[in-house]
Design an enzyme around this catalytic site. Sequence first.
Site, mmCIF file in Angstrom:
data_model
loop_
_atom_site.group_PDB
_atom_site.id
_atom_site.type_symbol
_atom_site.label_atom_id
_atom_site.label_comp_id
_atom_site.label_asym_id
_atom_site.label_seq_id
_atom_site.Cartn_x
_atom_site.Cartn_y
_atom_site.Cartn_z
ATOM 1 N N SER A 1 9.129 -3.680 5.563
ATOM 2 C CA SER A 1 8.412 -2.371 4.707
ATOM 3 C C SER A 1 9.761 -1.882 3.585
ATOM 4 C CB SER A 1 7.716 -1.551 4.991
ATOM 5 O OG SER A 1 7.386 -0.628 4.138
ATOM 6 N N TYR B 1 4.408 5.030 9.812
ATOM 7 C CA TYR B 1 4.333 3.850 9.264
ATOM 8 C C TYR B 1 5.587 3.248 9.192
ATOM 9 C CZ TYR B 1 3.863 -0.120 6.361
ATOM 10 O OH TYR B 1 4.273 -1.560 6.594
ATOM 11 N N LYS C 1 8.177 0.120 11.181
ATOM 12 C CA LYS C 1 8.589 -0.957 10.556
ATOM 13 C C LYS C 1 10.367 -0.640 11.221
ATOM 14 C CE LYS C 1 5.067 -2.712 9.409
ATOM 15 N NZ LYS C 1 4.882 -4.168 9.547
HETATM 16 N N1 LIG Z 1 0.005 -5.660 1.404
HETATM 17 C C1 LIG Z 1 1.639 -4.831 1.376
HETATM 18 O O1 LIG Z 1 1.987 -3.929 0.463
HETATM 19 C C2 LIG Z 1 2.526 -4.580 2.622
HETATM 20 C C3 LIG Z 1 3.660 -4.409 1.811
HETATM 21 C C4 LIG Z 1 4.609 -4.028 3.108
HETATM 22 C C5 LIG Z 1 4.390 -4.550 4.704
HETATM 23 N N2 LIG Z 1 3.434 -5.006 4.597
HETATM 24 C C6 LIG Z 1 3.439 -5.520 5.836
HETATM 25 O O2 LIG Z 1 2.461 -6.841 6.207
HETATM 26 C C7 LIG Z 1 2.297 -7.091 7.337
HETATM 27 C C8 LIG Z 1 0.523 -7.608 5.986
HETATM 28 O O3 LIG Z 1 0.207 -7.050 5.626
HETATM 29 P P1 LIG Z 1 -0.786 -6.944 5.545
HETATM 30 O O4 LIG Z 1 -1.088 -6.497 3.769
HETATM 31 O O5 LIG Z 1 -0.905 -9.019 5.236
HETATM 32 O O6 LIG Z 1 -2.136 -6.167 6.181
HETATM 33 P P2 LIG Z 1 -3.524 -6.917 6.527
HETATM 34 O O7 LIG Z 1 -4.034 -5.900 7.449
HETATM 35 O O8 LIG Z 1 -4.060 -8.257 6.027
HETATM 36 O O9 LIG Z 1 -3.329 -8.174 8.000
HETATM 37 C C9 LIG Z 1 -3.114 -7.834 9.466
HETATM 38 C C10 LIG Z 1 -3.299 -8.949 9.956
HETATM 39 O O10 LIG Z 1 -2.879 -8.712 11.218
HETATM 40 C C11 LIG Z 1 -4.083 -8.257 12.090
HETATM 41 N N3 LIG Z 1 -3.746 -7.618 12.900
HETATM 42 C C12 LIG Z 1 -3.938 -5.672 12.797
HETATM 43 N N4 LIG Z 1 -3.262 -5.252 14.083
HETATM 44 C C13 LIG Z 1 -3.367 -6.303 15.162
HETATM 45 C C14 LIG Z 1 -3.732 -6.132 16.040
HETATM 46 N N5 LIG Z 1 -2.446 -5.412 17.089
HETATM 47 N N6 LIG Z 1 -3.487 -6.874 16.876
HETATM 48 C C15 LIG Z 1 -3.425 -8.444 16.259
HETATM 49 N N7 LIG Z 1 -3.922 -8.347 15.242
HETATM 50 C C16 LIG Z 1 -3.414 -7.364 14.420
HETATM 51 C C17 LIG Z 1 -5.142 -8.035 10.823
HETATM 52 O O11 LIG Z 1 -6.405 -8.030 11.672
HETATM 53 C C18 LIG Z 1 -4.802 -8.643 9.977
HETATM 54 O O12 LIG Z 1 -5.688 -10.279 10.293
HETATM 55 C C19 LIG Z 1 1.756 -5.826 8.029
HETATM 56 O O13 LIG Z 1 3.082 -5.556 8.841
HETATM 57 C C20 LIG Z 1 2.291 -4.680 6.660
HETATM 58 O O14 LIG Z 1 2.882 -3.939 6.867
HETATM 59 C C21 LIG Z 1 2.605 -4.908 3.676
#
Ligand SMILES: NC(=O)c1ccc[n+]([C@@H]2O[C@H](COP(=O)([O-])OP(=O)(O)OC[C@H]3O[C@@H](n4cnc5c(N)ncnc54)[C@H](O)[C@@H]3O)[C@@H](O)[C@H]2O)c1
Length: 323
Positions: free
Chosen positions: A119, A144, A148
């Site tokens: 991130s 958070y 990462k």
């Molecule tokens: N959305 C953004 O803008 C953004 C920006 C930077 C980084 N990220 C990173 O991208 C990744 C995906 O983000 P997203 O926006 O799709 O989030 P999201 O919450 O929609 O997706 C995360 C998925 O992982 C699953 N999950 C979470 N913890 C879990 C665990 N312990 N065991 C099994 N499954 C688990 C959730 O059920 C979900 O399906 C994350 O690592 C997040 O930190 C997202």
Amino acid sequence: MTVMVVGGAGYIGAHVVRLLQEAGVGVVVVDDLSTSNAGRIGDSPLVELDAASPEAVEVFRRTIREYDVDSVIHFAARKQVGESMERPLYYYAQNVGGLVNVLEAMQAEDVKKIIFSSSAAVYGMPQNVDMVIEETPCEPINPYGRTKLIGEYILADCARAWGLSYAALRYFNVAGAGWPELGDEAILNLMTMVFDRLERGERPLVFGDDYLTEDGTCIRDYVHVKDLAVAHIKALDVLDKPGSEHVFNVGTGTGASVLEVIEAIGRASGRDTTPIIKERRPGDPPRLVASAKKIERDLDFVSTTGLDEIVDTAWKAWRFQHD
Ligand SMILES: NC(=O)c1ccc[n+]([C@@H]2O[C@H](COP(=O)([O-])OP(=O)(O)OC[C@H]3O[C@@H](n4cnc5c(N)ncnc54)[C@H](O)[C@@H]3O)[C@@H](O)[C@H]2O)c1
């Protein structure tokens, strides 16, 4: 070849799963469905599992063997900055612990390719930086962001110790939807927060209009989620060489201010989006825009979707969920 997509039912993961399915690549999703649902992954098999649970290593190992997995994309994480400050141990256990379990299973089963969701939060509050490059110092300002960065350190150590090949993708502000049914269901980012307020008949909030930017509001780099998904598919191709290490910003190299996003939402929704100006929030850097040159050079990846299309697809996905 089968890709194990951990967290594949989530917002970004489901887009990558959809692209892999369309390309005819085998997929198995592992997800605890805590922030998602099984309907988002179509016909791909689902293993329901908390990646940070005590039985996780064994279940990951079984899944790798059963589906003949040869690479992993790891999305699963908790991602609420505020919550991470209130519950740091939970965030370290989930985000760092979950990754360690995945890697333990991979090492035991001799799977050596992984893409990791990092991130822009790893950079913290870069001062006086027009474009953030991958070498910009990483100084995360909340648990958070630290989970990462620690994830990236762990991957680098495994690359050197047992030949893991990895790509850590540092996402900037992910938004939009590639398919209306795969929209972002969380109300955690600017677009969905504005949609939510409009839906309740309230005006959008802007936290600070006295930053040293053109219109005084914070500038961010918005990348369309489907473009981001394509970056994952391209990154899989550079992991063949054992021990290869890649860290990429994924953004567009262009910034949009909070007011510009809110105006775009007005155009997409046809609603009055005149904002209410509030005090600044602590921890918001004035400008966070990716240099996207390295990923363009090494992966031939360019994110081309503009702000209006990002907002338009996000709004259509919101309507799909809420009508
Ligand atoms: N959305 C953004 O803008 C953004 C920006 C930077 C980084 N990220 C990173 O991208 C990744 C995906 O983000 P997203 O926006 O799709 O989030 P999201 O919450 O929609 O997706 C995360 C998925 O992982 C699953 N999950 C979470 N913890 C879990 C665990 N312990 N065991 C099994 N499954 C688990 C959730 O059920 C979900 O399906 C994350 O690592 C997040 O930190 C997202």
